[in-house]
Design a protein around this motif. Structure first.
Motif, PDB file in Angstrom:
ATOM      1  N   UNK A  49      -6.304  72.948  22.743  1.00 27.04           N
ATOM      2  CA  UNK A  49      -7.672  72.106  22.020  1.00 27.04           C
ATOM      3  C   UNK A  49      -8.744  72.125  23.063  1.00 27.04           C
ATOM      4  N   UNK A  50      -8.435  72.421  24.406  1.00 28.09           N
ATOM      5  CA  UNK A  50      -9.700  72.282  25.307  1.00 28.09           C
ATOM      6  C   UNK A  50     -10.928  73.224  25.144  1.00 28.09           C
ATOM      7  N   UNK A  51     -12.026  72.485  24.818  1.00 28.64           N
ATOM      8  CA  UNK A  51     -13.119  73.446  24.406  1.00 28.64           C
ATOM      9  C   UNK A  51     -13.418  74.186  25.816  1.00 28.64           C
TER      10      UNK A  51
ATOM     11  N   UNK B 227     -15.722  72.171  28.212  1.00 29.14           N
ATOM     12  CA  UNK B 227     -14.935  71.230  29.114  1.00 29.14           C
ATOM     13  C   UNK B 227     -14.145  71.979  30.311  1.00 29.14           C
TER      14      UNK B 227
ATOM     15  N   UNK C 143     -14.964  70.571  33.636  1.00 36.90           N
ATOM     16  CA  UNK C 143     -14.110  69.820  34.159  1.00 36.90           C
ATOM     17  C   UNK C 143     -13.123  70.603  34.945  1.00 36.90           C
ATOM     18  N   UNK C 144     -12.631  71.801  34.786  1.00 38.27           N
ATOM     19  CA  UNK C 144     -11.386  72.461  35.508  1.00 38.27           C
ATOM     20  C   UNK C 144     -11.996  73.364  36.349  1.00 38.27           C
TER      21      UNK C 144
ATOM     22  N   UNK D  48     -22.288  68.843  20.747  1.00 41.80           N
ATOM     23  CA  UNK D  48     -21.019  69.416  20.067  1.00 41.80           C
ATOM     24  C   UNK D  48     -20.914  69.757  18.841  1.00 41.80           C
TER      25      UNK D  48
END
Lengths: 155, 778
Positions: free
Chosen positions: A21-23, A26, A30-31, A42
């Motif tokens: 589910x990770x957009x 993101x 973030x990664x 969003x």
């Protein structure tokens, strides 16, 4: 259950285990640590999260990271090649096509796409081409000037 | 040495590109959400889905049991902390205690009820949905006039009349003006609620350092120092143990000129959990819980002579306050009253404000803050009067303007207009559009059944806000300038910008004053541990107050530099020329770099000389500044669809002396876009139950590139005598001048159908209905 994805961002390979589910936005921010693309709504209206996926702009807030598996991504950080600004970036700077700068990474990539599709757009075509990107600061006029200038510069 | 000696061409007045842009166009700028800290946790806020309800109970067990959740905080936890502050004071003002989290009631949709803290952003959001809040819904009221009606639900049960305050202001003898009047025109005019919608929402990262007993808070704000003082007050901690850092701010428009519950909450939580915590507002939260703007229902009466001479103006102003007072909520409509005479020589005014509580998010400063509402009112009323008298709207304005030889001009509202030539921008704009020719064309178009409108507004505004006497907590601004030991120049300004470009305009001022290269100047802002105290950026004050403080700091610094130059040159008569100090007699010179070395190494200082090259100046402005201008809008209205097309948008603005025309144009364009947004598209809509219908960007019509007409922007330049730069401020001009010009144009287009006023936004549906109702559908 995490899934492994491998993709190329700005010419560099990344392999990570991510939640399905990770957009994508993101994942990028973030990664992969690429905070150039921003989150403004969003709901895929504002376009601040715009990146290029296999050479076409997408709104990375409405895509999952797993959908980018095996694909090529370009973010704003990858646009200036070898420290030399892209003509679109240069034009945004010269024409004062930004104020707070929050929409700018998405706006620049959408402008780039627009000029790839239509190297010599009219002002109306520029305005319509940027409908997926909201700017609250500039009233768009200097952005239109910037895209026109970039077109002239052969971006 | 590094500093360039040769003085560049004068930079003030040049449209140079911005110093801040390289980081913004490459995606390397750092906004709040880009900050990551080791051990950082994420907060999600549980918000009320009801506009009014009693809270019967909150069960946090399921949320707390969710893997990854470290804490859940509710109203009980923060009950004894301070309240969200309101800095405004008015006689008899009712101020509801604004807890950081709801206690036993919620007062608006989006009211924060609980905070869930987890190790991951997604987990925090998951767990927020597991917090069970038992609501007992109560009747709500979202419309300020309905809130004033007998029997309306009480927003705050202790004040059943829903009235927070009433405020009366009078200047001159309005009774006499209305007795002398040969004509009185009246109109109800609304200025709808708007959602400021900075593209970056609010966000906070807070970190507690137990060893230092100090908190560091990153927050997206226009007023870092005020946030520090006020949040420290809420938390009951020494303010010098709280450091507020404002990184890149992605737009504010007044919505970040505030102190919000979430800022204090994140500081509190960081300390409680002993870990850094981040909260970034979603767009839905931004629409529900960040302040809105406007929210006026105004009743105007204008008294005049039949020759068009305006005598007196009365206003009953109903201000929709929302459920609480944020920082400046009740003060905003008082600005409208100050501005209500516009550019005209009224002998008298009378105003009554009624501040009304509703079950909505609070209103507060949004681009223009009270002045667009007032300008919209007076400029509509002037047009209504002109129409009644069959006078040309330009003619009636020329007749009533304060004359160019009448400055400083004392208004009936107690202001002193600083300088101006109000007729000039209107003359320029009329020449630019060929006004007489346009009117002829309009007559022809009307004869052919076409709906063509010509609208103008001539606006004034109150800027460079402001003298401290007129402000709740200081209206001055500060600047420090230092020449570093290497000769580079660092500026620290309290006017922390958020897109306006002061890193460039301030560097232009420094480069000219010191004769250094602009690239040797670094402008630092938005860190309370680095920058001396400051007020912030709002009310078109950045350059007009902050820039003036910088100018005075530079003068003090120059005096110091000359002392060191004289010392090194062994001469009493020296001048500063192009980044160096020159002996007037011999022509020998020393560079800044050499003087800086002497000042910091301090080997050969004369007695009683302080080492270092630093100057700080806190500047208190003696007055506001009063920019002005004229906008002309030409529209075509489609009879069949109600669609409005803007054929020409001409803006002639006078913001005093211009430091960077490129940046000034940007401010005008952006301001006009927000004015057009109000005039044509935007409206925050609450339904009868207080649900925010326009809850996302999918439902709120923010202007897109294709919506916008070409803005033909030019200027007249009347220097302000209030500050040494002669600047007046330009951040809000476009917004203030825009909406009445657009509405006047559309009303003019529809006037053959008998239309005399239309409230904003002028949506095609509204216009089409008017055309149908007036039998104008062909």
């Amino acid at each position: 259950m995490k899934r492994k994805i491998s993709l190329t961002i700005n010419g560099k390979s990344y392999t990570d285990e991510v939640e399905p589910r990770l957009l994508l936005i993101h994942y990028l921010r973030e990664v992969a640590g690429l905070t150039g693309p921003h989150i403004g709504c969003e709901t895929s209206i504002c376009g601040a999260c715009t990146v290029m996926l296999d050479g076409r702009t997408v709104k990375s807030c409405t895509m999952f990271a797993v959908q980018a598996d095996g694909r090529q991504i370009l973010t704003i950080e990858g646009l200036a090649a070898d420290g030399k600004l892209d003509p679109v970036q240069e034009a945004f700077w010269n024409e004062h096509g930004l104020q707070c700068g929050f929409c700018t990474p998405g706006m620049i990539l959408s402008s780039k796409q627009l000029l790839e599709d239509n190297p010599n757009p009219t002002d109306q075509e520029i305005r319509h081409g940027l409908e997926g990107n909201l700017c609250r600061c500039t009233g768009y006029q200097h952005i239109v000037n910037a895209v026109r200038a970039a077109a002239k510069a052969g971006a | 040495m590094a500093t360039t000696i040769s003085k560049p061409a004068t930079l003030v007045g040049k449209g140079i590109r911005r110093q801040e842009d390289p980081r913004l166009i490459t995606g390397t700028a750092v906004y709040v959400d880009d900050i990551k800290m080791p051990g950082m946790h994420h907060a999600a806020i549980v918000r009320s889905p009801h506009a009014a309800a009693r809270i019967a109970g909150i069960n946090t067990e399921a949320a707390l049991a969710h893997p990854g959740v470290v804490a859940v905080f509710t109203g009980a936890d923060v009950k004894n902390l301070g309240a969200v502050p309101c800095a405004s004071s008015l006689p008899g003002l009712r101020v509801p205690h604004h807890h950081l989290l709801a206690q036993d009631r919620v007062y608006y949709t989006g009211h924060p009820v609980a905070v869930v803290v987890a190790t991951d952003r997604y987990v925090a959001a998951d767990a927020a949905s597991l917090v069970e809040v038992q609501y007992d819904p109560q009747p709500a009221v979202a419309d300020p006039e309905k809130a004033l009606a007998a029997g309306a639900p009480a927003v705050h049960p202790q004040w059943p009349d829903n009235t927070s305050f009433t405020f009366h202001q009078e200047g001159g003898d309005t009774g006499q003006a209305f007795r002398d009047a040969e004509i009185v025109v009246k109109q109800r005019i609304t200025s709808q609620r708007l959602i400021p919608t900075s593209i970056e929402t609010r966000g906070v990262v807070a970190e507690w350092r137990p060893g230092e007993k100090s908190l560091t808070m990153f927050t997206s704000t226009q007023i870092p120092h005020l946030v520090r003082t006020l949040v420290a007050g809420i938390l009951g901690m020494p303010e010098n143990h709280l450091r507020v850092i404002t990184p890149e701010v992605g737009g504010g428009f007044g919505s970040k000129l505030n102190v919000y519950a979430e800022e204090a909450l994140m500081c509190y939580i960081a300390k409680e959990i002993g870990k850094p915590v981040k909260w970034v507002e979603s767009r839905r939260e931004n629409f529900q819980a960040t302040i809105h703007g406007r929210g006026h229902v105004d009743y105007y009466e204008l008294a005049a002579k039949r020759d068009g001479t305006m005598l007196g103006l009365k206003l009953k102003l109903i201000q929709d306050l929302g459920a609480y007072h944020q920082l400046l909520t009740p003060a905003i409509p008082t600005l409208s009253v100050l501005m209500m005479p516009g550019l005209y020589k009224f002998k008298s005014i009378s105003a009554d404000i009624i501040g009304v509580f509703t079950n909505c998010v609070p209103t507060d400063a949004y681009r223009g803050a009270g002045r667009p509402e007032a300008t919209h009112g007076i400029e509509r009323m002037v047009d209504i009067l002109a129409a009644e008298l069959h006078m040309d709207p330009a003619e009636i304005r020329f007749k009533n303007f304060v004359g160019k030889d009448e400055f400083p001009y004392a208004t009936t509202t107690g202001l002193f207009y600083d300088s101006g030539n109000y007729a000039l921008p209107l003359q320029n704009a009329m020449a630019q559009v060929d006004y007489a020719g346009l009117r002829q064309e309009q007559a022809t178009a009307r004869a052919a059944g076409k709906l063509m409108g010509i609208g103008l507004s001539t606006y004034g505004e109150i800027c460079a806000i402001g003298p401290s006497a007129a402000m709740p907590a200081g209206g001055w601004e500060s600047a420090t300038v230092k020449i570093e030991p290497s000769g580079k120049v660092t500026v620290m300004t309290g006017a922390s910008p958020h897109g306006q470009g002061e890193e460039t305009t301030f560097a232009q001022i420094v480069a000219d004053e010191l004769g250094v290269d602009i690239d040797d100047v670094m402008v630092v802002h938005g860190d309370t541990a680095v920058v001396q105290y400051g007020i912030g950026t709002f009310g078109s004050r950045g350059t007009a107050v902050g820039g003036a403080a910088l100018f005075y700091a530079l003068q003090e610094l120059k005096a110091k530099i000359k002392k060191f130059g004289a010392m090194l040159l062994g001469s009493d008569n020296v001048s500063l020329v192009g980044g160096s100090c020159v002996d007037d007699a011999t022509g020998k010179s020393v560079s800044f770099a050499e003087m800086a070395v002497a000042a910091y190494h301090a080997k050969t200082l004369p007695p009683n000389t302080q080492p270092g090259l630093v100057a700080t100046y806190f500047w208190e402005p003696p007055n506001f500044t009063f920019p002005f201008g004229a906008h002309i809008v030409v529209t075509d209205v489609d009879r069949e669809t109600g669609r409005i097309s803007i054929r020409r948008y001409v803006a002639v603005d006078d913001c005093g002396k211009i430091i960077n025309p490129l940046l000034v144009a940007g401010q005008v364009h952006g301001g006009v876009a927000q004015g057009l947004g109000q005039a044509l598209w935007e409206e925050a809509v609450y339904d009868e139950q207080g649900q925010l219908i326009t809850g996302e960007l999918t439902d709120y019509a923010l202007p897109k590139a294709s919506f916008m007409p070409l803005i033909e922007s030019s200027h007249t330049e009347t220097p302000s005598p209030v500050n040494p730069l002669g600047v007046k401020g330009v951040g809000e001009a476009g917004t203030i001048g825009c909406s009445p010009a657009v509405v006047n144009s559309v009303v003019d287009a529809l006037s053959p159908l008998g239309v005399r006023h239309i409230d904003m936004p002028l949506t095609p549906q509204k216009i089409w209905k008017l055309i149908v109702q007036s039998g104008g559908l062909s």
